[in-house]
Enzyme design. Sequence first.
Site, PDB file in Angstrom:
ATOM      1  N   LYS A  80       0.838  -1.119   0.104  1.00 38.45           N
ATOM      2  CA  LYS A  80       0.004  -0.040  -0.037  1.00 38.45           C
ATOM      3  C   LYS A  80       0.968   1.248  -0.185  1.00 38.45           C
ATOM      4  CE  LYS A  80      -3.928   2.194   2.444  1.00 38.45           C
ATOM      5  NZ  LYS A  80      -4.845   1.869   3.879  1.00 38.45           N
ATOM      6  N   SER A 155      -9.510   1.832   2.891  1.00 34.54           N
ATOM      7  CA  SER A 155      -8.616   2.584   1.732  1.00 34.54           C
ATOM      8  C   SER A 155      -7.827   1.782   1.214  1.00 34.54           C
ATOM      9  CB  SER A 155      -7.950   3.764   2.843  1.00 34.54           C
ATOM     10  OG  SER A 155      -7.290   2.999   3.601  1.00 34.54           O
ATOM     11  N   SER A 179      -9.739  -0.421   7.155  1.00 36.24           N
ATOM     12  CA  SER A 179      -9.239  -0.302   5.836  1.00 36.24           C
ATOM     13  C   SER A 179      -8.482  -1.451   5.380  1.00 36.24           C
ATOM     14  CB  SER A 179      -8.165   0.916   5.902  1.00 36.24           C
ATOM     15  OG  SER A 179      -8.953   2.119   5.422  1.00 36.24           O
TER      16      SER A 179
HETATM   17  N1  GLN Z   1     -13.156   4.377   6.062  1.00 38.70           N
HETATM   18  C1  GLN Z   1     -12.389   4.703   7.348  1.00 38.70           C
HETATM   19  C2  GLN Z   1     -11.966   6.520   7.416  1.00 38.70           C
HETATM   20  O1  GLN Z   1     -12.240   7.132   6.409  1.00 38.70           O
HETATM   21  C3  GLN Z   1     -11.364   3.891   7.632  1.00 38.70           C
HETATM   22  C4  GLN Z   1     -10.354   4.233   6.921  1.00 38.70           C
HETATM   23  C5  GLN Z   1      -9.005   3.441   7.553  1.00 38.70           C
HETATM   24  O2  GLN Z   1      -9.046   2.334   8.005  1.00 38.70           O
HETATM   25  N2  GLN Z   1      -7.694   3.861   7.088  1.00 38.70           N
HETATM   26  O3  GLN Z   1     -11.367   6.984   8.208  1.00 38.70           O
END
Ligand code: GLN
Length: 486
Positions: A80, A155, A179
Site C-alpha cells: 500500500k 482505503s 481499511s
Molecule cells: N473508512 C475509514 C475512514 O475513512 C477507515 C479508513 C482506514 O481504516 N484507514 O477513516
Amino acid sequence: MTDSLYSLSISELAPLLARREVSPVEVTEQLLERIAAVDGQLNSYLTVDADGARVQAKAAEARIAKGEGAPLTGIPLALKDVLVTKGLRTTCGSRILENFVPPFDATVCARLREAGAVFMGKVNMDEFAMGSSTENSAFGPTHNPWNRDYIPGGSSGGSAAAVAADLCIASLGSDTGGSIRQPACHCGVVGLKPTYGRVSRYGLVAYASSLDQIGPLTKEVRDAALLLNCIAGHDRRDSTSVDQAVPDYLARLGREIKGLKIGVPQEYFGEGLDPDVASAVQAALKTLEGLGAVLVEVSLPHTEYAVAVYYVVAVAEASSNLARYDGVKYGLRAEGRNLLEMYGATRTKGFGAEVRRRIMLGTYALSAGYYDAYYRKASQVRALIRGDFDRAFKECDVVATPVSPTPAFRLGEKMADPLTMYLSDIFTISANLAGVPGISVPCGFSGGGLPIGLQLMGPPFGEEVLLQAAYALEQATEWHRRKPVW
Ligand code: GLN
C-alpha cells in the site's frame, strides 16, 4: 501450471521456489506481464517497479541457489502506498506527495526485504487512507475485480484488488477504521488487522496514530499468518510497538475448534444489514458450529457510539498529523506572496476534498474550548467501547460479525454523501477504538456475484485464535478458491 504462477498463494508458491522448480524471476516476469495486460482496467497499482522487482527477483534466485532462502524469498508482494519505501515513490494517494521519494524503508518493508520478498510496486488507496472506497485517491479509483462498476472497498482498495486479481501474490495494507478488513471483504480475500502495538508503525505515514495498524491482505488464511510472522514484534523506532514475544502464527492452523466459544453480538445484526450479507454470515456461523464451536450471545452495548467517536478521534489526530505537509520539508509546494499564503496555496492544491474536510473537522474538534466537548468526550466513550470488549472476552474466545453491512457499492454511489460513506465502516471501527485484532475471511457471495466476508475479532494479542478459527472456516468452505473471471 507454470503459465499461471501469478495465481498461486504464498503457501503454494514458496515450496516450488525452495525446491527450485520455479524461479523468482519467472514469477516476477509473469506478474509484470499480467499487470501490464490487466491493470489498465483496475488501476490497482500507482507505481510498478519493474526494474527494482527484477533486481530483487535475481537476488532471491541467487539466495535460493546458495541454500540461504528465508520464508518469503522470491515472493512478489505489493505494498500500500502509505508505507515508505527507500528510493521508491510513496504518494499516499495524494498530489501533495506525488513526487515524494523516501530516504528510508518502513520497518515492515525492511523486515520483508530481509525475509527475501520481491516488491512489485506500490498500490492505490484513498488519499492518506481516508475513505472506504478508494475513490478518494488523487490518481483515480481502483475498480473491483469482481465487477468493475463497483468499488473495491478502501482505503486499501489497491491491495485488495491486486490480490484478488492475481496482480501480486499478497499485499500489506493499513487499517485505521477497517481499511484492511473492509476491502478484503469486498474483494473476496483475507485481511488481518493485528492488535494495536503488534506491528511497528515506523514508516507508515500517519493518519490517526492511536488507531493505525499495518497488516496483510492475502489469498488464504495461512498466508496472513506467514506475513504476520515476518512483520510482528517490537521495534525501538516505534514506542507504541509492544515488547512481547511473537508466537509462530502458523502453529494453531489446522487445530480443531471444538469447544471454541464464538460470541455473536446482537448489536451487529440489526436494521440496515443487507439480507445476502446476513445469510452468508449466518451460514458461516453454522459451519463453525458444525466444526464444534459453541455460539454464545454477547453484548457490545456501546456499539452505537462507535462511528461518532471514531470520526472525532480520527479526524482530530489526522489534523495534527497532516500539519507537516506545509510545502517546506517535502512534497508539493505552491508559491505565495508570503509564508502563510504559500502554506495555504500548497495545502489547497495538494489535498483533496475529503482530506481537507477532515483537517477542518479535526482542527475544530481540537481547538481551545472545544477539546473537552469533543476529543476528551470521545476518548471517554472510547474507553467504554474497550470495556465492552473486555467483558465480552470473558464470555467467549472470539466475536463474529459481518465485516460490512452491504456488499461493495457502485462507484460514485456514495461520493456525494460523506455520512453514508462513514456508515459503511460501522462494524470495523470498534476493533480499532478498542485496539483489538480483527480478521476478514470470505464467507459467500451476494446475489449480484459480489464477495461477502465474516469478521472475527479477538482479545488483545489474540491473533493466534483468530487465525485458527478463520482457517477452520476457510478449510470447510470453498469461497476462497473462487476467482473473478474477466
Ligand atoms: N473508512 C475509514 C475512514 O475513512 C477507515 C479508513 C482506514 O481504516 N484507514 O477513516
